[in-house]
Scaffold this motif. Structure first.
Motif, PDB file in Angstrom:
ATOM      1  N   UNK A  69       0.841  -1.191   0.000  1.00  0.00           N
ATOM      2  CA  UNK A  69       0.000   0.000   0.000  1.00  0.00           C
ATOM      3  C   UNK A  69       0.881   1.250   0.000  1.00  0.00           C
ATOM      4  N   UNK A  70       0.516   2.221  -0.818  1.00  0.00           N
ATOM      5  CA  UNK A  70       1.255   3.465  -0.929  1.00  0.00           C
ATOM      6  C   UNK A  70       0.952   4.340   0.290  1.00  0.00           C
ATOM      7  N   UNK A  71       1.986   4.902   0.901  1.00  0.00           N
ATOM      8  CA  UNK A  71       1.736   5.757   2.049  1.00  0.00           C
ATOM      9  C   UNK A  71       0.934   6.988   1.657  1.00  0.00           C
ATOM     10  N   UNK A  72       0.097   7.431   2.560  1.00  0.00           N
ATOM     11  CA  UNK A  72      -0.715   8.626   2.328  1.00  0.00           C
ATOM     12  C   UNK A  72       0.182   9.848   2.230  1.00  0.00           C
ATOM     13  N   UNK A  73      -0.320  10.864   1.583  1.00  0.00           N
ATOM     14  CA  UNK A  73       0.421  12.110   1.473  1.00  0.00           C
ATOM     15  C   UNK A  73       0.441  12.800   2.836  1.00  0.00           C
ATOM     16  N   UNK A  74       1.617  13.166   3.260  1.00  0.00           N
ATOM     17  CA  UNK A  74       1.790  13.924   4.485  1.00  0.00           C
ATOM     18  C   UNK A  74       2.132  15.354   4.080  1.00  0.00           C
ATOM     19  N   UNK A  75       1.410  16.320   4.619  1.00  0.00           N
ATOM     20  CA  UNK A  75       1.640  17.719   4.281  1.00  0.00           C
ATOM     21  C   UNK A  75       1.880  18.488   5.566  1.00  0.00           C
ATOM     22  N   UNK A  76       3.014  19.187   5.598  1.00  0.00           N
ATOM     23  CA  UNK A  76       3.343  20.045   6.746  1.00  0.00           C
ATOM     24  C   UNK A  76       3.523  21.469   6.248  1.00  0.00           C
ATOM     25  N   UNK A  77       3.119  22.431   7.051  1.00  0.00           N
ATOM     26  CA  UNK A  77       3.331  23.841   6.720  1.00  0.00           C
ATOM     27  C   UNK A  77       3.965  24.541   7.903  1.00  0.00           C
ATOM     28  N   UNK A  78       4.803  25.529   7.610  1.00  0.00           N
ATOM     29  CA  UNK A  78       5.388  26.359   8.657  1.00  0.00           C
ATOM     30  C   UNK A  78       5.858  27.669   8.043  1.00  0.00           C
ATOM     31  N   UNK A  79       6.061  28.650   8.924  1.00  0.00           N
ATOM     32  CA  UNK A  79       6.568  29.965   8.500  1.00  0.00           C
ATOM     33  C   UNK A  79       8.064  30.003   8.741  1.00  0.00           C
ATOM     34  N   UNK A  80       8.769  30.589   7.800  1.00  0.00           N
ATOM     35  CA  UNK A  80      10.204  30.828   7.941  1.00  0.00           C
ATOM     36  C   UNK A  80      10.431  32.265   7.514  1.00  0.00           C
ATOM     37  N   UNK A  81      10.612  33.147   8.475  1.00  0.00           N
ATOM     38  CA  UNK A  81      10.674  34.579   8.228  1.00  0.00           C
ATOM     39  C   UNK A  81       9.399  35.022   7.514  1.00  0.00           C
ATOM     40  N   UNK A  82       9.534  35.598   6.328  1.00  0.00           N
ATOM     41  CA  UNK A  82       8.346  36.106   5.648  1.00  0.00           C
ATOM     42  C   UNK A  82       7.732  35.097   4.689  1.00  0.00           C
ATOM     43  N   UNK A  83       8.323  33.913   4.580  1.00  0.00           N
ATOM     44  CA  UNK A  83       7.814  32.891   3.660  1.00  0.00           C
ATOM     45  C   UNK A  83       7.078  31.787   4.402  1.00  0.00           C
ATOM     46  N   UNK A  84       6.136  31.189   3.703  1.00  0.00           N
ATOM     47  CA  UNK A  84       5.460  30.003   4.196  1.00  0.00           C
ATOM     48  C   UNK A  84       5.971  28.816   3.393  1.00  0.00           C
ATOM     49  N   UNK A  85       6.251  27.729   4.088  1.00  0.00           N
ATOM     50  CA  UNK A  85       6.734  26.516   3.454  1.00  0.00           C
ATOM     51  C   UNK A  85       5.638  25.458   3.529  1.00  0.00           C
ATOM     52  N   UNK A  86       5.396  24.809   2.402  1.00  0.00           N
ATOM     53  CA  UNK A  86       4.527  23.633   2.362  1.00  0.00           C
ATOM     54  C   UNK A  86       5.412  22.474   1.931  1.00  0.00           C
ATOM     55  N   UNK A  87       5.542  21.470   2.778  1.00  0.00           N
ATOM     56  CA  UNK A  87       6.345  20.295   2.446  1.00  0.00           C
ATOM     57  C   UNK A  87       5.410  19.103   2.306  1.00  0.00           C
ATOM     58  N   UNK A  88       5.464  18.485   1.130  1.00  0.00           N
ATOM     59  CA  UNK A  88       4.643  17.311   0.863  1.00  0.00           C
ATOM     60  C   UNK A  88       5.549  16.085   0.804  1.00  0.00           C
ATOM     61  N   UNK A  89       5.060  14.980   1.370  1.00  0.00           N
ATOM     62  CA  UNK A  89       5.779  13.710   1.345  1.00  0.00           C
ATOM     63  C   UNK A  89       4.794  12.618   0.992  1.00  0.00           C
ATOM     64  N   UNK A  90       5.046  11.920  -0.109  1.00  0.00           N
ATOM     65  CA  UNK A  90       4.155  10.875  -0.570  1.00  0.00           C
ATOM     66  C   UNK A  90       3.631  11.209  -1.958  1.00  0.00           C
ATOM     67  N   UNK A  91       2.739  10.380  -2.457  1.00  0.00           N
ATOM     68  CA  UNK A  91       2.231  10.555  -3.809  1.00  0.00           C
ATOM     69  C   UNK A  91       1.162  11.636  -3.872  1.00  0.00           C
ATOM     70  N   UNK A  92       1.276  12.470  -4.884  1.00  0.00           N
ATOM     71  CA  UNK A  92       0.319  13.547  -5.112  1.00  0.00           C
ATOM     72  C   UNK A  92      -0.568  13.123  -6.280  1.00  0.00           C
ATOM     73  N   UNK A  93      -1.744  12.604  -5.919  1.00  0.00           N
ATOM     74  CA  UNK A  93      -2.654  12.078  -6.927  1.00  0.00           C
ATOM     75  C   UNK A  93      -4.090  12.432  -6.566  1.00  0.00           C
ATOM     76  N   UNK A  94      -5.022  11.865  -7.301  1.00  0.00           N
ATOM     77  CA  UNK A  94      -6.428  12.181  -7.088  1.00  0.00           C
ATOM     78  C   UNK A  94      -6.863  11.917  -5.642  1.00  0.00           C
ATOM     79  N   UNK A  95      -6.351  10.852  -5.048  1.00  0.00           N
ATOM     80  CA  UNK A  95      -6.750  10.504  -3.687  1.00  0.00           C
ATOM     81  C   UNK A  95      -6.209  11.491  -2.647  1.00  0.00           C
ATOM     82  N   UNK A  96      -5.004  11.986  -2.866  1.00  0.00           N
ATOM     83  CA  UNK A  96      -4.387  12.877  -1.878  1.00  0.00           C
ATOM     84  C   UNK A  96      -4.596  14.357  -2.190  1.00  0.00           C
ATOM     85  N   UNK A  97      -5.134  14.650  -3.359  1.00  0.00           N
ATOM     86  CA  UNK A  97      -5.308  16.034  -3.796  1.00  0.00           C
ATOM     87  C   UNK A  97      -6.107  16.901  -2.814  1.00  0.00           C
ATOM     88  N   UNK A  98      -7.216  16.410  -2.260  1.00  0.00           N
ATOM     89  CA  UNK A  98      -7.969  17.273  -1.331  1.00  0.00           C
ATOM     90  C   UNK A  98      -7.144  17.720  -0.114  1.00  0.00           C
TER      91      UNK A  98
END
Length: 119
Positions: free
Chosen positions: A1-30
């Protein structure tokens, strides 16, 4: 089974970071879209770094989310930088000619440096 997409967000100074880990597909898109919506909800000029180095697969739905995010960020006069590693995402951007539209870096450090030099 493929691991679910893990999404983390955080601020670094004036930027926001979105880090995705796993497959980005129809199931994980929402889940991915919800994280982006949350980050882009406040008004202003977004400074967004999207780390996709741990995304081994992206289908057309995922690609559509990336293009939609770029459009939203540009409409708000912000900036989006994708952090990519050699592999599927880089190849996908190249074969679709989207590499001409997205700003990409090889690491978070490079992405932050790109924002620092533009400031």
């Amino acid at each position: 089974m493929v691991p679910a997409l893990n999404v983390r967000t955080w601020r670094d100074d004036s930027c926001t970071v979105i880090k995705a880990e796993g497959e980005l597909d129809m199931a994980s898109a929402p889940r991915f879209r919800a994280a982006i919506d949350e980050v882009l909800d406040p008004p202003g000029r977004p400074c967004l770094v999207m780390d996709l180095t741990e995304v081994p697969f992206c289908d057309s739905v995922g690609l559509g989310i990336l293009v939609g995010t770029l459009t939203r960020v540009r409409d708000a006069r912000g900036r989006l930088v994708l952090v990519t590693a050699p592999g599927m995402i880089t190849h996908l951007l190249t074969i679709t000619n989207l590499d001409r539209h997205f700003e990409t870096c090889g690491s978070l450090h490079e992405a932050f440096a790109a924002f620092d030099t533009a400031a």
